[in-house]
Motif scaffolding. Structure first.
Motif, PDB file in Angstrom:
ATOM      1  N   SER A  30       0.838  -1.205   0.000  1.00  0.00           N
ATOM      2  CA  SER A  30       0.000   0.000   0.000  1.00  0.00           C
ATOM      3  C   SER A  30       0.876   1.260   0.000  1.00  0.00           C
ATOM      4  N   SER A  32       1.812   4.850  -1.051  1.00  0.00           N
ATOM      5  CA  SER A  32       0.931   5.983  -1.377  1.00  0.00           C
ATOM      6  C   SER A  32       1.587   7.030  -2.269  1.00  0.00           C
ATOM      7  N   SER A  38      -2.656   2.383  -6.193  1.00  0.00           N
ATOM      8  CA  SER A  38      -3.961   2.827  -5.691  1.00  0.00           C
ATOM      9  C   SER A  38      -4.842   1.646  -5.299  1.00  0.00           C
ATOM     10  N   CYS A  41      -3.670   0.187  -2.058  1.00  0.00           N
ATOM     11  CA  CYS A  41      -4.069   1.042  -0.933  1.00  0.00           C
ATOM     12  C   CYS A  41      -5.523   0.787  -0.564  1.00  0.00           C
ATOM     13  N   ASN A  68      -6.608   8.145  -1.852  1.00  0.00           N
ATOM     14  CA  ASN A  68      -6.885   6.860  -1.207  1.00  0.00           C
ATOM     15  C   ASN A  68      -7.991   7.003  -0.169  1.00  0.00           C
ATOM     16  N   HIS A  89      -2.212   5.247  10.091  1.00  0.00           N
ATOM     17  CA  HIS A  89      -2.226   5.181   8.629  1.00  0.00           C
ATOM     18  C   HIS A  89      -1.848   3.785   8.144  1.00  0.00           C
ATOM     19  N   ASP A  91      -0.906   3.370   4.809  1.00  0.00           N
ATOM     20  CA  ASP A  91       0.024   3.485   3.685  1.00  0.00           C
ATOM     21  C   ASP A  91       1.455   3.356   4.173  1.00  0.00           C
ATOM     22  N   GLY A 153      -4.735   6.823   4.321  1.00  0.00           N
ATOM     23  CA  GLY A 153      -3.850   6.142   3.393  1.00  0.00           C
ATOM     24  C   GLY A 153      -2.899   7.048   2.650  1.00  0.00           C
ATOM     25  N   GLU A 154      -2.628   8.250   3.208  1.00  0.00           N
ATOM     26  CA  GLU A 154      -1.730   9.175   2.512  1.00  0.00           C
ATOM     27  C   GLU A 154      -0.794   9.906   3.475  1.00  0.00           C
TER      28      GLU A 154
END
Length: 454
Positions: A30, A32, A38, A41, A68, A89, A91, A153-154
């Protein structure tokens, strides 16, 4: 303490299933940065979502964004209970076996009680043990607070989707305290609460020269070379004694008293260990401050990358058409990212030679954060840690940034409790990242006690 025994027993009894779930999470690449991963993620977000559903959250859903997905959940136990927002998170940073990994970074390996994989600690490992801890407390009816989850996710690339959510729906995350397990312990026996973080600002700088690359034999010396200009101006931003020469850079930086500086040096810090980890012979930076002070109470301006022209094998005799750089500032409390950017733009405009164009785009800009050490939640975590570790946590300042922490304070007036269970030697962001199962269990014990006794 009965809860400690229960958590250890729970982990050992369910060890195979816990490791299966943990490894399934770690196998998802995953990453980011960019759009290449993508779908992966989304898979990681779905993994977190399924764990929230497994603990019977009242609300568990993916929030679609331009990037994401965010994972949001709510566990409402009792309206009289305090509410804790858990932030983390899913990511991870890019990783490839050619980067120096001993094994495939997305095929977890367990060796002597330590798990090696990208995200093993940062932040999948710590998010995972939080999920399993709350799941355990719910199953055994020992959760004495309401829980909200926000797992994004970022984080590794600026948290832009979470910023957009905060602009429109910040109230959904309102809570009495935010818990973040994305930091380190001093050592396996010594927990730590992070009491301050530096802010961060990132700018993409472009110096544009000719419309296209030109033959240096025909145009060199007559057409301004944008790579030379960029390097020249960037280099002029720094003095030989490590100071940043950008006008106004230090204007809002707090000056600490001699007594305060002595207190700061009491924080556990080993310069020799830093040199060993970095594999350098000596440390450098702003003259007049120790390495620890330079990391935790002084701002820095870093050039994290430069591109332009031709760097592949062989020769290409050109005047490049453009040059780019990423400039990354670590800012301390009271420094204004927008003011620093304005000064940077003015500096380039003043110092660049005529014949090139200049652009500066902001990727992110956030202020530093200082924890409220007088809050009841801070006091409670101190008490819980003493039960688990036999000592209160060290109170440390960190030089890194957790972007949303300052935003939570600014938009919601919400303080954050920053207590993670990794180690500095876990090599997060680097090859062979790892996380000890002993640390994981210690984390589960501590957070379980915090939520049960809150």
């Amino acid at each position: 303490m009965k809860l400690m025994i229960d958590i250890k027993s729970y982990f050992e009894t369910n060890r195979n299933e816990i490791l299966r779930q943990y490894f399934d999470f770690l196998r998802i690449p995953s990453i980011s940065t960019g759009k290449t991963h993508s779908e992966e993620c989304r898979q990681a977000a779905s993994f977190v979502l399924e764990r929230l559903k497994a603990m019977n959250c009242d609300t568990a859903r993916l929030i679609e964004t331009d990037g994401n997905p965010l994972v949001f959940g709510e566990l409402n136990r009792n309206s009289t209970f305090p509410t804790v927002l858990i932030y983390g998170h899913y990511d991870v940073m890019p990783a490839d076996i050619t980067d120096g990994w001993n094994t495939d970074p997305f095929e977890p390996v367990l060796s002597d009680g330590v798990v090696f994989a990208r995200g093993a600690e940062d932040n999948k490992g710590q998010v995972f043990f939080l999920l399993k801890t709350v799941e355990y407390l719910v199953e055994n009816e020992r959760l004495n607070c309401n829980i909200k989850w926000m797992i994004e996710g970022e984080e590794e690339c600026g948290s832009s989707s979470l910023w957009a959510f905060l602009d429109s729906d910040a109230d959904a995350l309102r809570a009495d305290i935010c818990l973040v397990c994305d930091t380190d312990m001093i050592d396996i026996d010594t927990p730590a609460i992070v009491t301050s973080l530096r802010g961060a600002a990132i700018w993409d700088i472009t110096v544009q020269g000719p419309r296209q690359d030109l033959h240096s034999g025909l145009y060199g010396g007559a057409v301004v070379n944008p790579v030379k200009e960029l390097v020249r101006v960037l280099g002029s931003l720094f003095s030989t004694d490590g100071k940043v020469l950008l006008p106004g850079f230090y204007d809002e930086v707090r000056q600490y008293t001699p007594e305060e500086r002595i207190e700061i040096t009491q924080q556990p810090f080993d310069e020799e260990e830093i040199k060993k980890i970095a594999e350098v012979e000596s440390l450098g930076g702003e003259v007049g401050f120790s390495a620890l002070e330079r990391i935790v109470i002084r701002p820095t301006l870093e050039i994290t990358g430069i591109s332009g022209g031709y760097t592949d094998e062989g020769l290409k005799a050109i005047v490049p058409s453009y040059a780019k750089a990423k400039v990354f500032a670590r800012l301390v409390m009271d420094q204004n990212p927008s003011k620093i950017k304005d000064s940077l733009v003015q500096y380039f405009q003043k110092n660049l030679t005529k014949g090139v164009q200049f652009e500066c785009e902001k990727e992110i800009g956030l202020s530093g954060y200082v924890c409220n050490t007088d809050s009841r939640f801070f006091t409670h975590m101190n008490e819980v840690s003493k039960q688990i570790f036999g000592k209160t946590p060290a109170q440390i300042r960190e030089g890194g940034s957790i972007p949303v922490v300052a935003a939570f304070k600014e938009k919601l007036g919400m303080d954050s409790l920053l207590m993670g269970f990794g180690l500095r030697t876990d090599n997060i962001h680097g090859p062979n990242e790892h996380f000890s199962l002993e640390n994981m269990v210690k984390g589960m014990e501590t957070i379980a006690a915090f939520f049960q006794q809150i």
